[in-house]
Design a protein around this motif. Structure first.
Motif, mmCIF file in Angstrom:
data_model
loop_
_atom_site.group_PDB
_atom_site.id
_atom_site.type_symbol
_atom_site.label_atom_id
_atom_site.label_comp_id
_atom_site.label_asym_id
_atom_site.label_seq_id
_atom_site.Cartn_x
_atom_site.Cartn_y
_atom_site.Cartn_z
ATOM 1 N N ILE A 43 -3.745 5.292 7.835
ATOM 2 C CA ILE A 43 -2.919 4.060 7.608
ATOM 3 C C ILE A 43 -1.698 3.656 8.339
ATOM 4 O O ILE A 43 -1.310 5.051 8.141
ATOM 5 C CB ILE A 43 -2.867 4.356 6.044
ATOM 6 C CG1 ILE A 43 -4.249 4.427 5.617
ATOM 7 C CG2 ILE A 43 -1.740 3.324 5.426
ATOM 8 C CD1 ILE A 43 -3.794 4.884 4.003
ATOM 9 N N THR A 44 -1.300 3.172 9.086
ATOM 10 C CA THR A 44 0.146 2.661 9.753
ATOM 11 C C THR A 44 0.764 2.252 8.818
ATOM 12 O O THR A 44 1.192 1.948 7.533
ATOM 13 C CB THR A 44 0.049 1.813 11.222
ATOM 14 O OG1 THR A 44 -1.046 0.329 10.099
ATOM 15 C CG2 THR A 44 -1.025 2.226 11.563
ATOM 16 N N PHE A 45 2.591 3.023 9.524
ATOM 17 C CA PHE A 45 3.581 1.695 8.626
ATOM 18 C C PHE A 45 3.023 0.810 8.089
ATOM 19 O O PHE A 45 3.341 0.415 6.166
ATOM 20 C CB PHE A 45 4.728 2.520 8.779
ATOM 21 C CG PHE A 45 5.718 2.218 8.238
ATOM 22 C CD1 PHE A 45 6.402 2.684 7.365
ATOM 23 C CD2 PHE A 45 6.345 0.436 8.451
ATOM 24 C CE1 PHE A 45 7.103 2.834 6.643
ATOM 25 C CE2 PHE A 45 7.289 0.412 7.846
ATOM 26 C CZ PHE A 45 8.232 1.132 6.536
ATOM 27 N N GLU A 46 2.714 -0.324 8.842
ATOM 28 C CA GLU A 46 1.870 -1.164 8.592
ATOM 29 C C GLU A 46 1.391 -1.824 7.475
ATOM 30 O O GLU A 46 1.499 -2.695 6.508
ATOM 31 C CB GLU A 46 2.463 -2.404 9.502
ATOM 32 C CG GLU A 46 2.322 -3.765 9.002
ATOM 33 C CD GLU A 46 1.863 -5.035 10.366
ATOM 34 O OE1 GLU A 46 0.996 -5.384 10.546
ATOM 35 O OE2 GLU A 46 2.517 -4.418 11.545
ATOM 36 N N GLU A 47 0.515 -0.821 7.666
ATOM 37 C CA GLU A 47 -1.028 -1.233 6.644
ATOM 38 C C GLU A 47 -0.155 -0.392 5.420
ATOM 39 O O GLU A 47 -0.945 -0.524 3.935
ATOM 40 C CB GLU A 47 -2.152 -0.186 7.089
ATOM 41 C CG GLU A 47 -2.596 -1.099 9.097
ATOM 42 C CD GLU A 47 -3.588 -0.060 8.961
ATOM 43 O OE1 GLU A 47 -5.342 -0.671 9.080
ATOM 44 O OE2 GLU A 47 -3.463 1.691 8.661
ATOM 45 N N PHE A 48 0.352 0.806 5.514
ATOM 46 C CA PHE A 48 1.024 1.006 4.234
ATOM 47 C C PHE A 48 1.663 0.425 3.497
ATOM 48 O O PHE A 48 1.928 -0.060 2.624
ATOM 49 C CB PHE A 48 1.814 2.689 4.835
ATOM 50 C CG PHE A 48 2.584 3.219 3.181
ATOM 51 C CD1 PHE A 48 1.121 4.203 2.573
ATOM 52 C CD2 PHE A 48 3.914 3.002 2.823
ATOM 53 C CE1 PHE A 48 2.095 4.446 1.480
ATOM 54 C CE2 PHE A 48 3.644 4.017 2.142
ATOM 55 C CZ PHE A 48 3.110 4.240 0.939
ATOM 56 N N GLU A 49 3.061 -0.348 4.498
ATOM 57 C CA GLU A 49 3.698 -1.513 3.627
ATOM 58 C C GLU A 49 2.867 -2.678 2.740
ATOM 59 O O GLU A 49 3.435 -3.056 1.522
ATOM 60 C CB GLU A 49 5.105 -2.040 4.630
ATOM 61 C CG GLU A 49 6.014 -1.617 4.751
ATOM 62 C CD GLU A 49 7.440 -2.148 6.036
ATOM 63 O OE1 GLU A 49 8.498 -2.153 5.604
ATOM 64 O OE2 GLU A 49 6.436 -2.489 6.796
ATOM 65 N N ASN A 50 1.449 -3.398 3.438
ATOM 66 C CA ASN A 50 1.430 -4.007 3.183
ATOM 67 C C ASN A 50 0.301 -3.627 1.945
ATOM 68 O O ASN A 50 -0.242 -3.996 0.898
ATOM 69 C CB ASN A 50 0.011 -5.245 4.287
ATOM 70 C CG ASN A 50 0.657 -5.445 4.856
ATOM 71 O OD1 ASN A 50 1.674 -5.840 5.054
ATOM 72 N ND2 ASN A 50 0.524 -5.361 6.072
ATOM 73 N N SER A 51 0.551 -2.384 1.617
ATOM 74 C CA SER A 51 -1.095 -2.132 0.419
ATOM 75 C C SER A 51 0.546 -1.117 -0.409
ATOM 76 O O SER A 51 -0.890 -1.103 -1.688
ATOM 77 C CB SER A 51 -1.906 -1.032 1.645
ATOM 78 O OG SER A 51 -0.978 -0.274 1.454
ATOM 79 N N LEU A 52 1.445 -1.347 -0.884
ATOM 80 C CA LEU A 52 2.524 -0.828 -1.634
ATOM 81 C C LEU A 52 1.709 -1.535 -2.728
ATOM 82 O O LEU A 52 1.742 -1.000 -4.348
ATOM 83 C CB LEU A 52 3.438 -1.100 -1.193
ATOM 84 C CG LEU A 52 4.228 -0.225 -0.249
ATOM 85 C CD1 LEU A 52 5.448 -0.221 -0.038
ATOM 86 C CD2 LEU A 52 4.086 1.663 -1.186
ATOM 87 N N GLU A 53 1.318 -3.350 -3.008
ATOM 88 C CA GLU A 53 1.391 -3.865 -4.024
ATOM 89 C C GLU A 53 -0.324 -3.112 -4.287
ATOM 90 O O GLU A 53 -0.386 -3.107 -6.344
ATOM 91 C CB GLU A 53 0.757 -4.929 -3.437
ATOM 92 C CG GLU A 53 1.428 -6.872 -4.154
ATOM 93 C CD GLU A 53 3.214 -6.515 -5.337
ATOM 94 O OE1 GLU A 53 2.199 -5.933 -6.545
ATOM 95 O OE2 GLU A 53 3.309 -5.694 -4.768
ATOM 96 N N ILE A 54 -1.263 -2.550 -3.775
ATOM 97 C CA ILE A 54 -2.666 -2.429 -4.235
ATOM 98 C C ILE A 54 -1.973 -0.916 -4.775
ATOM 99 O O ILE A 54 -2.088 -1.166 -6.373
ATOM 100 C CB ILE A 54 -3.227 -1.773 -3.282
ATOM 101 C CG1 ILE A 54 -3.748 -3.223 -2.269
ATOM 102 C CG2 ILE A 54 -4.121 -1.154 -3.576
ATOM 103 C CD1 ILE A 54 -4.982 -3.683 -1.633
ATOM 104 N N LEU A 55 -1.082 0.018 -4.532
ATOM 105 C CA LEU A 55 -0.739 0.976 -5.044
ATOM 106 C C LEU A 55 0.178 0.478 -6.811
ATOM 107 O O LEU A 55 -0.348 2.325 -7.730
ATOM 108 C CB LEU A 55 -0.504 2.006 -3.915
ATOM 109 C CG LEU A 55 -0.681 2.636 -2.916
ATOM 110 C CD1 LEU A 55 0.185 3.252 -2.090
ATOM 111 C CD2 LEU A 55 -2.204 3.645 -3.588
ATOM 112 N N LYS A 56 1.356 0.090 -6.146
ATOM 113 C CA LYS A 56 1.480 -0.715 -8.049
ATOM 114 C C LYS A 56 0.370 -0.560 -9.338
ATOM 115 O O LYS A 56 1.079 -0.591 -9.856
ATOM 116 C CB LYS A 56 2.460 -1.373 -7.117
ATOM 117 C CG LYS A 56 3.636 -1.210 -6.376
ATOM 118 C CD LYS A 56 4.840 -2.276 -6.625
ATOM 119 C CE LYS A 56 6.439 -1.945 -5.552
ATOM 120 N NZ LYS A 56 6.860 -3.226 -5.059
#
Length: 148
Positions: A43-56
């Motif tokens: 997971i890249t930083f950009e992918e991680f930023e985009n996936s934060l909503e899923i994690l929340k």
């Protein structure tokens, strides 16, 4: 952890566990693949930023599950609370309307007050001020007769 600039599956599971997400291995894999949009197993930083909503969302669902709630149960509680609030407001506004108009309903409600307030006194007792009320009523009747 390894300063590669990417998050591996193992780093991802450690990160999720540190946030309080305790899921099965299959669920971690599923969540990792949702976050890894490029499908390169990192997971890249950009992918991680985009996936934060899923994690929340996962963290919220996990926390609610631990508290014994589910989405459907929360909706039910909300709807029941809304219904009770509406009933309460209807009761209050009906009471207000009863005293604002000179309708038959208003008369019924008003006539109930002496019945209920007298329940506190025992038989034969007089309310303080009964004589004053009688004198006031007599005075009103006398003044009405004299004005005719």
């Amino acid at each position: 952890k390894d300063d590669s600039g990417f998050i591996s599956y193992w780093e991802f599971t450690d990160l999720c566990r540190s946030m309080g997400l305790n899921m099965s291995r299959d669920r971690f894999i599923q969540l990792f693949s949702l976050c890894d949009t490029s499908k390169d197993n990192q997971i890249t930083f950009e992918e991680f930023e985009n996936s934060l909503e899923i994690l929340k969302e996962e963290l919220t669902n996990e926390t609610l599950g631990q508290m014994g709630f589910s989405s459907s149960r929360l909706v039910k509680v909300f709807l029941i609370s809304l219904f009770v609030l509406l009933l309460l407001l209807m009761f209050v506004f009906t009471g207000i309307a009863a005293f604002r108009t000179g309708s038959a309903f208003s008369s019924v409600i008003t006539s109930m007050f002496p019945i209920t307030s007298g329940g506190v006194l025992s038989k034969g007792e007089k309310e303080p001020g009964d004589e004053d009320v009688k004198d006031g009523a007599d005075g009103t009747v006398t003044s009405l007769k004299s004005s005719d």
